[in-house]
Write a protein that holds these residues in place. Structure first.
Motif, PDB file in Angstrom:
ATOM      1  N   ARG A 142       0.851  -1.183   0.000  1.00 17.65           N
ATOM      2  CA  ARG A 142       0.000   0.000   0.000  1.00 17.65           C
ATOM      3  C   ARG A 142       0.895   1.244   0.000  1.00 17.65           C
ATOM      4  NH1 ARG A 142      -3.413   2.185   5.213  1.00 17.65           N
ATOM      5  NH2 ARG A 142      -4.175   4.128   4.265  1.00 17.65           N
ATOM      6  N   TRP A 143       0.563   2.185  -0.890  1.00 19.89           N
ATOM      7  CA  TRP A 143       1.331   3.412  -0.989  1.00 19.89           C
ATOM      8  C   TRP A 143       0.429   4.615  -0.753  1.00 19.89           C
ATOM      9  CZ3 TRP A 143       6.480   4.112  -1.343  1.00 19.89           C
ATOM     10  CH2 TRP A 143       7.246   2.972  -1.636  1.00 19.89           C
ATOM     11  N   THR A 144       0.919   5.552   0.034  1.00 21.69           N
ATOM     12  CA  THR A 144       0.258   6.848   0.183  1.00 21.69           C
ATOM     13  C   THR A 144       1.234   7.926  -0.290  1.00 21.69           C
ATOM     14  OG1 THR A 144       1.004   6.998   2.487  1.00 21.69           O
ATOM     15  CG2 THR A 144      -1.214   6.145   2.090  1.00 21.69           C
ATOM     16  N   PRO A 168      -2.823  12.260   2.430  1.00 22.71           N
ATOM     17  CA  PRO A 168      -2.568  11.648   1.120  1.00 22.71           C
ATOM     18  C   PRO A 168      -3.491  12.172   0.020  1.00 22.71           C
ATOM     19  CG  PRO A 168      -3.694  10.085   2.555  1.00 22.71           C
ATOM     20  CD  PRO A 168      -3.393  11.290   3.386  1.00 22.71           C
ATOM     21  N   ASP A 171      -3.806   7.030  -2.231  1.00 20.03           N
ATOM     22  CA  ASP A 171      -3.811   5.994  -1.206  1.00 20.03           C
ATOM     23  C   ASP A 171      -4.334   4.729  -1.875  1.00 20.03           C
ATOM     24  OD1 ASP A 171      -4.146   4.278   0.930  1.00 20.03           O
ATOM     25  OD2 ASP A 171      -5.073   5.765   2.242  1.00 20.03           O
ATOM     26  N   HIS A 188       5.835  10.627   0.573  1.00 15.28           N
ATOM     27  CA  HIS A 188       5.240   9.320   0.293  1.00 15.28           C
ATOM     28  C   HIS A 188       5.681   8.303   1.329  1.00 15.28           C
ATOM     29  CE1 HIS A 188       9.007   9.681  -2.001  1.00 15.28           C
ATOM     30  NE2 HIS A 188       9.180   8.377  -1.811  1.00 15.28           N
TER      31      HIS A 188
END
Length: 379
Positions: A142-144, A168, A171, A188
């Motif tokens: 998972r990336w924000t 974010p 997301d 990030h």
């Protein structure tokens, strides 16, 4: 092998250095470049830049341990990540992924970093001052990503890239083959959901500090930059430095930036250098006849991973910049020099033609002797 599916022209005009974007299935049927155990083995080597980041305090703190490493048992099965820089220098099979991004200039290319992460692993919220493409391999992360803004360094440590939390604007979860692009300055954070492999392609431009430092070193070494400020009027008050004179002094630096002969050597050397150690081949001294025979037997000339071979447009001299050094060639051989700059390997037929040009022949022999290039079998 690794075909980037994005519209490159649209990317360069609408996205590059402007906004972060997720590209779903940027690489279809993506397969990992390297196995996790091979990556762990690379991180045990003294020459390889690697680090383990351990997530602590339920995701509120991160401990960084620099390699080389002997084993990883102490870190357990969760909450840590291994990051290995410049695997393109040490792992030739990674070059096809690098090639997929050569629609961007080589002088900007920094390195290909690979990471293995356990569930809960990550490096914390941070800001990079370079462009990065993050490609998801095996597993899910998972990336924000937040917007550009004024963020406080975590814990008030001004030298740390870690920052306090951000709001974010992205997301989402990356699956194998997905890619996240992040321009400089956008905060990030990645959070690992399952055992995961991922790859980061970084592109970096020199800072003002780096340019000024390199320029000063070059001027001192070459005994240039001796011009001093002159003026026709002086201030009435002896302790005053008028704005016009302040600007006049700084204009001395501006004038250097307007003289290609004053900056091109510095710039070519700076842009062709690598931040990370190269895997230089063992020196091999060949003469022209030996090289010709090897090429006639079908060998190709390949450059080592990460080596930058650059030409400056409108250069004041005929030269290539390679790993911080200058290599001259005859003006009539520029087409062949361009081949060496733009191709990471030269087929035997092309190389045999190059051998007929004296300046290029000597250049090829020198690059092999320095360990920057090597003879490889045709695949």
């Amino acid at each position: 092998m690794y075909q980037l599916t994005i519209d490159k022209e649209k990317f360069l005009t609408e996205i590059w250095q402007k906004k972060p974007v997720i590209f779903r299935q940027a690489f279809k049927e993506f397969t990992d470049l390297i196995a996790a155990d091979e990556l762990a083995g690379l991180a045990c080597e003294e020459e390889v830049a690697a680090r383990v980041v351990v997530t602590q305090d339920q995701g509120n703190n991160w401990q960084v341990i620099n390699g080389p490493f002997e084993d990883y048992d102490q870190y357990g099965e969760e909450n840590w990540q291994l990051l290995v820089q410049a695997i393109n220098h040490w792992y030739p099979d990674s070059q096809p992924l690098v090639e997929a991004f050569r629609f961007l200039p080589d002088w900007r290319f920094d390195d290909l970093m690979a990471s293995f992460a356990t569930p809960g692993g990550g490096v914390g919220p941070h800001i990079d001052q370079y462009d990065v493409f993050i490609i998801q391999g095996e597993g899910r992360r998972r990336w924000t990503v937040g917007d550009i803004g004024d963020y406080q360094q975590r814990g008030g440590v001004t030298t740390s890239p870690l920052i306090e939390n951000f709001q974010p604007i992205i997301d989402d979860i990356l699956e194998p083959g997905d890619m996240l692009y992040i321009p400089p300055g956008f905060p990030h954070q990645g959070f690992t959901l399952t055992l995961a492999m991922s790859y980061s392609i970084g592109f970096r431009a020199p800072s003002q500090q780096e340019l000024l430092s390199s320029m000063a070193d070059y001027l001192i070494d070459s005994n240039q930059g001796q011009q001093r400020f002159t003026s026709t009027t002086e201030p009435v008050a002896p302790g005053l430095v008028p704005s016009a004179q302040q600007q006049g002094l700084m204009d001395l630096l501006v004038s250097l930036a307007q003289q290609p002969a004053a900056y091109q050597t510095m710039l070519g050397k700076l842009l062709s250098q690598n931040r990370f150690e190269l895997d230089i081949c063992e020196a091999e001294r060949l003469d022209a006849a030996e090289l010709q025979q090897a090429l006639q037997d079908g060998a190709v000339i390949s450059r080592i991973g990460g080596l930058k071979v650059l030409l400056l447009e409108n250069d004041s001299e005929n030269r290539l910049f390679i790993n911080g050094d200058c290599f001259e060639f005859a003006a009539a051989d520029r087409d062949y020099a361009e081949m060496l700059a733009n191709q990471t390997s030269v087929a035997s037929e092309q190389a045999l033609l190059m051998l007929q040009r004296e300046s290029i022949q000597q250049l090829l022999l020198k690059l092999i002797e320095l360990g920057y290039c090597y003879l490889a079998d045709t695949e």
